[in-house]
Motif scaffolding. Structure first.
Motif, PDB file in Angstrom:
ATOM      1  N   THR A 277      94.039  15.570 102.280  1.00 53.25           N
ATOM      2  CA  THR A 277      93.293  15.366 101.220  1.00 53.25           C
ATOM      3  C   THR A 277      92.345  16.327 100.861  1.00 53.25           C
ATOM      4  O   THR A 277      90.996  16.288 101.438  1.00 53.25           O
TER       5      THR A 277
ATOM      6  N   THR B 183      88.791  17.151  99.880  1.00 56.28           N
ATOM      7  CA  THR B 183      87.548  15.815  98.922  1.00 56.28           C
ATOM      8  C   THR B 183      86.406  16.583  99.123  1.00 56.28           C
ATOM      9  O   THR B 183      86.436  18.120  99.528  1.00 56.28           O
ATOM     10  N   GLU B 184      85.334  16.154  98.275  1.00 65.16           N
ATOM     11  CA  GLU B 184      83.942  17.244  98.266  1.00 65.16           C
ATOM     12  C   GLU B 184      83.472  17.617  99.492  1.00 65.16           C
ATOM     13  O   GLU B 184      82.543  18.878  99.486  1.00 65.16           O
ATOM     14  N   GLU B 185      83.370  16.451 100.338  1.00 65.09           N
ATOM     15  CA  GLU B 185      82.905  16.484 102.274  1.00 65.09           C
ATOM     16  C   GLU B 185      83.813  17.545 102.637  1.00 65.09           C
ATOM     17  O   GLU B 185      83.095  18.369 103.711  1.00 65.09           O
ATOM     18  N   ARG B 186      85.237  17.612 102.594  1.00 62.95           N
ATOM     19  CA  ARG B 186      86.217  18.408 102.993  1.00 62.95           C
ATOM     20  C   ARG B 186      85.537  20.027 102.772  1.00 62.95           C
ATOM     21  O   ARG B 186      85.397  20.985 103.405  1.00 62.95           O
ATOM     22  N   LYS B 187      85.470  20.628 101.724  1.00 60.44           N
ATOM     23  CA  LYS B 187      85.036  21.790 100.237  1.00 60.44           C
ATOM     24  C   LYS B 187      83.851  22.015 101.741  1.00 60.44           C
ATOM     25  O   LYS B 187      84.089  23.120 101.886  1.00 60.44           O
TER      26      LYS B 187
ATOM     27  N   THR C  14      91.095  10.518 105.370  1.00 59.67           N
ATOM     28  CA  THR C  14      90.373   9.639 103.707  1.00 59.67           C
ATOM     29  C   THR C  14      91.348   8.005 104.015  1.00 59.67           C
ATOM     30  O   THR C  14      90.097   7.317 103.950  1.00 59.67           O
TER      31      THR C  14
ATOM     32  N   ASN D  90      88.810   4.971 103.069  1.00 60.42           N
ATOM     33  CA  ASN D  90      88.880   3.911 101.768  1.00 60.42           C
ATOM     34  C   ASN D  90      89.755   3.213 101.937  1.00 60.42           C
ATOM     35  O   ASN D  90      89.354   1.511 101.127  1.00 60.42           O
TER      36      ASN D  90
ATOM     37  N   THR E 258      94.083   4.566  94.985  1.00 63.18           N
ATOM     38  CA  THR E 258      93.067   5.577  95.073  1.00 63.18           C
ATOM     39  C   THR E 258      93.998   6.839  94.817  1.00 63.18           C
ATOM     40  O   THR E 258      95.724   7.225  94.551  1.00 63.18           O
TER      41      THR E 258
ATOM     42  N   GLU F   8      94.828  11.153  95.960  1.00 65.89           N
ATOM     43  CA  GLU F   8      94.851  11.543  97.213  1.00 65.89           C
ATOM     44  C   GLU F   8      95.716  13.317  97.124  1.00 65.89           C
ATOM     45  O   GLU F   8      96.939  13.556  96.984  1.00 65.89           O
TER      46      GLU F   8
END
Length: 282
Positions: A128, A130-134, A176, A180, A236, A238
């Protein structure tokens, strides 16, 4: 006296010869560490696509425990699934031969470190965006849209996330889904496992009363095990993207362009229908 003098000359000559050999061989490893592989040095120089072509094959990280996406079945020597097939098509694009891909096993907790360490060129592992993974890796455009859901036994009283209070739920470490479900059902007992297979086994053996992850993954288990059903709808969104080590925008663009070609020529639809038995959403 003469013997001592000749012995000294011999030692000097030997030292000089060894020094010359060392210079001729490149002087060994750099000070302070081992000599870096040529592949690593090439990667740092800029054109990652050429690095892959020079190697002669693509290294793709794929799941081995996710039905429909990447699964290594009993007795098989290679995983199969939707994402595996896309990686074969990518190898065909690069080399004109779909067999020119090395499929490396990744898990939810290992896929990003393996990218960062340069062990794989790309990860196709139900990841997925996500901003964190980016902040850790780069992503392609979205190639599959999933949503988190629940898998339970057919006779289970659990019908939605609101029924999880005091219940045990299995999921996968590094996903994630764990974050979640703790937000959506704070009173549930969440147990994290290394693989989806282990999380599903926990459900089958009664250690968990529900399993949660993306609906696309749960569908695969429900297809293989008809005594289990998806409940609760989607709670959610994803969006899946292919992951890349940071610093190679030309490689990300190449894969995005490749996926646009796949959708334009019908190959994406063909693979989607092969694995999910329906047309992809438009």
């Amino acid at each position: 006296m003469f013997k001592k003098w000749t012995k000294g000359i011999a030692l000097c000559c030997t030292a000089a010869l060894l020094g010359a050999l060392a210079v001729g061989c490149g002087g060994g490893a750099p000070a302070g560490g081992e000599k870096k592989p040529a592949e690593t040095q090439t990667q740092a120089s800029g054109d990652y696509i050429q690095t892959i072509k020079n190697r002669g094959y693509l290294i793709a990280g794929v799941k081995n425990d996710v039905p429909l996406f990447g699964q290594l079945k009993a007795g098989a020597d290679k995983p199969e699934g939707f994402e595996v097939d896309i990686m074969k098509e990518l190898a065909k694009k690069l080399f004109g031969d779909e067999s020119k891909v090395k499929l490396e096993k990744v898990e939810s907790a290992t896929r990003i470190p393996m990218l960062q360490n340069g062990q794989i060129d790309i990860v196709a592992g139900t990841t997925t965006i996500t901003e964190e993974r980016k902040k850790q890796v780069d992503f392609s455009d979205v190639y599959f849209m999933a949503g988190q859901s629940l898998l339970v036994k057919k006779d289970s009283p659990i019908k939605s996330v609101t029924d999880l209070k005091g219940k045990s739920v299995s999921t996968v470490r590094g996903s994630t889904s764990a974050k979640n479900i703790r937000e959506k059902a704070p009173d549930a007992k969440v147990d994290e496992y290394a693989t989806y297979t282990e999380a599903f086994q926990a459900l089958k053996l009664g250690r968990a009363e529900a399993m949660t992850t993306d609906n696309s993954i749960l569908m695969g288990f429900a297809t293989d095990e008809p005594d289990y059903v998806l409940v609760g709808g989607l709670f959610t969104e994803e969006p899946y993207g292919f992951g890349f080590q940071k610093g190679h925008p030309e490689w990300v663009k190449y894969v995005n362009d490749f996926m646009k070609e796949m959708k334009a020529n019908g190959k994406y639809d063909e693979l989607y229908k092969k694995w999910f038995k329906q047309d992809p959403p438009k």
